[in-house]
Design a protein around this motif. Structure first.
Motif, PDB file in Angstrom:
ATOM      1  N   SER A   1      55.520  29.521  59.182  1.00  0.00           N
ATOM      2  CA  SER A   1      55.770  29.453  57.740  1.00  0.00           C
ATOM      3  C   SER A   1      54.861  28.427  57.081  1.00  0.00           C
ATOM      4  O   SER A   1      54.058  28.757  56.224  1.00  0.00           O
ATOM      5  CB  SER A   1      57.230  29.094  57.462  1.00  0.00           C
ATOM      6  N   PHE A   2      54.998  27.171  57.482  1.00  0.00           N
ATOM      7  CA  PHE A   2      54.374  25.981  56.885  1.00  0.00           C
ATOM      8  C   PHE A   2      54.368  26.051  55.353  1.00  0.00           C
ATOM      9  O   PHE A   2      53.459  25.563  54.686  1.00  0.00           O
ATOM     10  CB  PHE A   2      52.978  25.690  57.456  1.00  0.00           C
ATOM     11  N   ASN A   3      55.447  26.652  54.821  1.00  0.00           N
ATOM     12  CA  ASN A   3      55.608  26.824  53.374  1.00  0.00           C
ATOM     13  C   ASN A   3      57.097  27.042  53.084  1.00  0.00           C
ATOM     14  O   ASN A   3      57.622  28.127  53.339  1.00  0.00           O
ATOM     15  CB  ASN A   3      54.778  28.026  52.906  1.00  0.00           C
ATOM     16  N   PRO A   4      57.786  26.021  52.577  1.00  0.00           N
ATOM     17  CA  PRO A   4      59.230  26.161  52.325  1.00  0.00           C
ATOM     18  C   PRO A   4      59.595  27.329  51.418  1.00  0.00           C
ATOM     19  O   PRO A   4      60.617  27.990  51.635  1.00  0.00           O
ATOM     20  CB  PRO A   4      59.592  24.820  51.660  1.00  0.00           C
TER      21      PRO A   4
ATOM     22  N   THR B   1      59.607  30.684  53.243  1.00  0.00           N
ATOM     23  CA  THR B   1      60.798  30.882  54.059  1.00  0.00           C
ATOM     24  C   THR B   1      62.044  31.072  53.200  1.00  0.00           C
ATOM     25  O   THR B   1      62.893  31.910  53.496  1.00  0.00           O
ATOM     26  CB  THR B   1      60.998  29.684  55.013  1.00  0.00           C
TER      27      THR B   1
ATOM     28  N   ASN C   1      53.009  26.688  47.326  1.00  0.00           N
ATOM     29  CA  ASN C   1      53.604  26.076  48.509  1.00  0.00           C
ATOM     30  C   ASN C   1      54.136  24.701  48.119  1.00  0.00           C
ATOM     31  O   ASN C   1      53.350  23.816  47.769  1.00  0.00           O
ATOM     32  CB  ASN C   1      52.540  25.954  49.611  1.00  0.00           C
TER      33      ASN C   1
ATOM     34  N   PRO D   1      56.771  21.087  57.210  1.00  0.00           N
ATOM     35  CA  PRO D   1      55.628  21.271  56.319  1.00  0.00           C
ATOM     36  C   PRO D   1      55.383  20.105  55.364  1.00  0.00           C
ATOM     37  O   PRO D   1      54.233  19.734  55.124  1.00  0.00           O
ATOM     38  CB  PRO D   1      56.009  22.540  55.538  1.00  0.00           C
TER      39      PRO D   1
ATOM     40  N   GLU E   1      55.584  23.058  62.813  1.00  0.00           N
ATOM     41  CA  GLU E   1      55.404  23.331  61.388  1.00  0.00           C
ATOM     42  C   GLU E   1      54.629  22.205  60.704  1.00  0.00           C
ATOM     43  O   GLU E   1      53.832  22.451  59.790  1.00  0.00           O
ATOM     44  CB  GLU E   1      56.772  23.530  60.725  1.00  0.00           C
TER      45      GLU E   1
ATOM     46  N   TYR F   1      61.741  24.345  58.318  1.00  0.00           N
ATOM     47  CA  TYR F   1      60.661  24.870  57.476  1.00  0.00           C
ATOM     48  C   TYR F   1      60.499  24.117  56.156  1.00  0.00           C
ATOM     49  O   TYR F   1      59.694  24.506  55.316  1.00  0.00           O
ATOM     50  CB  TYR F   1      60.912  26.358  57.224  1.00  0.00           C
TER      51      TYR F   1
ATOM     52  N   THR G   1      57.340  29.582  65.826  1.00  0.00           N
ATOM     53  CA  THR G   1      58.203  29.289  64.669  1.00  0.00           C
ATOM     54  C   THR G   1      58.204  30.389  63.612  1.00  0.00           C
ATOM     55  O   THR G   1      58.953  30.306  62.640  1.00  0.00           O
ATOM     56  CB  THR G   1      57.753  27.990  63.976  1.00  0.00           C
TER      57      THR G   1
ATOM     58  N   GLN H   1      68.411  26.688  60.676  1.00  0.00           N
ATOM     59  CA  GLN H   1      66.998  26.476  60.990  1.00  0.00           C
ATOM     60  C   GLN H   1      66.152  26.182  59.750  1.00  0.00           C
ATOM     61  O   GLN H   1      65.006  25.751  59.876  1.00  0.00           O
ATOM     62  CB  GLN H   1      66.427  27.701  61.709  1.00  0.00           C
TER      63      GLN H   1
ATOM     64  N   THR I   1      61.232  33.800  58.778  1.00  0.00           N
ATOM     65  CA  THR I   1      60.792  33.018  59.931  1.00  0.00           C
ATOM     66  C   THR I   1      61.987  32.591  60.775  1.00  0.00           C
ATOM     67  O   THR I   1      63.069  32.315  60.258  1.00  0.00           O
ATOM     68  CB  THR I   1      60.027  31.768  59.471  1.00  0.00           C
TER      69      THR I   1
END
Length: 254
Positions: free
Chosen positions: A189-192, A195, A74, A221, A142, A217, A186, A213, A127
């Motif tokens: 995701s909280f993980n680029p 996504t 992540n 995060p 996020e 993301y 959302t 969007q 996402t």
């Protein structure tokens, strides 16, 4: 144990992120196919299954490659660790590249398993903001999700006083819990990298991706993870008392 080379650690990070995307978003894509074919809406039970899939793969990766790479998988986690001097800034770039490449490979893996239905009907588990979720609100959500995850990581994995052998289980279950709460708003995701992979592959194969969007993301995060790492570091930092104060405290404790 000798620390593996940067290349080997990045290779492992890539594999870990690829498997995360394959299992997590892959399960979401499969659920999308099922609901589309049956003309049904996603239920909380469906989200629970997807959350459990994420929890399982996160736990598996932590126990598999955690001792080799730290199992960031992540970019937000990597940047947050570097921001609090728990990771070298010069290795951030290679780690982020490995995670994004891994996320892309994992998304291609979803296509391999589910075929084009995974793209057309499942959207590769990409996402997306709910119609009722605003852009800024999405960033905040996020950020909150990443804050929770990073705060737990700091407490159970990074802190030298953390309980041994429980990190993978606790972090995995935390990921699952966060997804149950935020998936509706959302996509959780909280993980680029999580996504990025599905976005890129879905776009290449003709899927419907709203790239406008994507910053949600990334920005959310990273802000949330850094805030958590800084907060935890502040909470647990201590300054050595002057000798006179130490003596006074010792006397009071007699």
């Amino acid at each position: 144990m000798e620390t593996p080379s940067l290349f080997k650690r990045c290779f492992a990070e890539g594999i870990g992120t690829a498997l995360l995307v394959l299992i997590g978003p892959g399960t979401a894509a499969f659920n999308g196919i099922i609901t589309a074919n049956n003309n049904e809406s996603t239920t909380l039970a469906d989200i629970g299954v997807i959350s459990f899939a994420f929890a399982i793969i996160v736990m598996a990766m932590i126990y598999s490659i955690g001792r080799l790479t730290g199992c960031h998988i992540n970019p937000a986690v990597t940047i947050a660790l570097a921001s609090t001097s728990h990771f070298s800034w010069k290795e951030v770039g290679p780690y982020l590249l490995a995670q994004c490449v891994g996320g892309t490979i994992g998304a291609f893996g979803i296509v391999t398993v589910l075929g084009m239905d995974g793209v057309v009907l499942g959207n590769l588990g990409a996402t997306v903001l709910a119609p009722t979720t605003g852009y800024l609100q999405g960033i905040v959500i996020e950020a909150i999700a990443a804050f929770i995850l990073m705060f737990v990581i700091m407490g159970v994995a990074v802190d030298s006083k953390a309980p041994k052998d429980w990190g993978g289980l606790v972090i995995g279950l935390t990921v699952g819990g966060i997804i149950m709460m935020t998936a509706g708003a959302t996509g959780a995701s909280f993980n680029p990298a999580r996504t990025f992979g599905p976005y890129l592959v879905d776009s290449l194969l003709g899927g419907n991706i709203n790239w406008i969007q994507f910053p949600v993301y990334v920005i959310g995060p990273i802000i949330g993870a850094i805030a958590a790492a800084v907060t935890y570091t502040y909470m647990t930092s201590s300054k050595k008392l002057p000798l006179s104060n130490e003596a006074s405290q010792h006397e009071v404790g007699k």
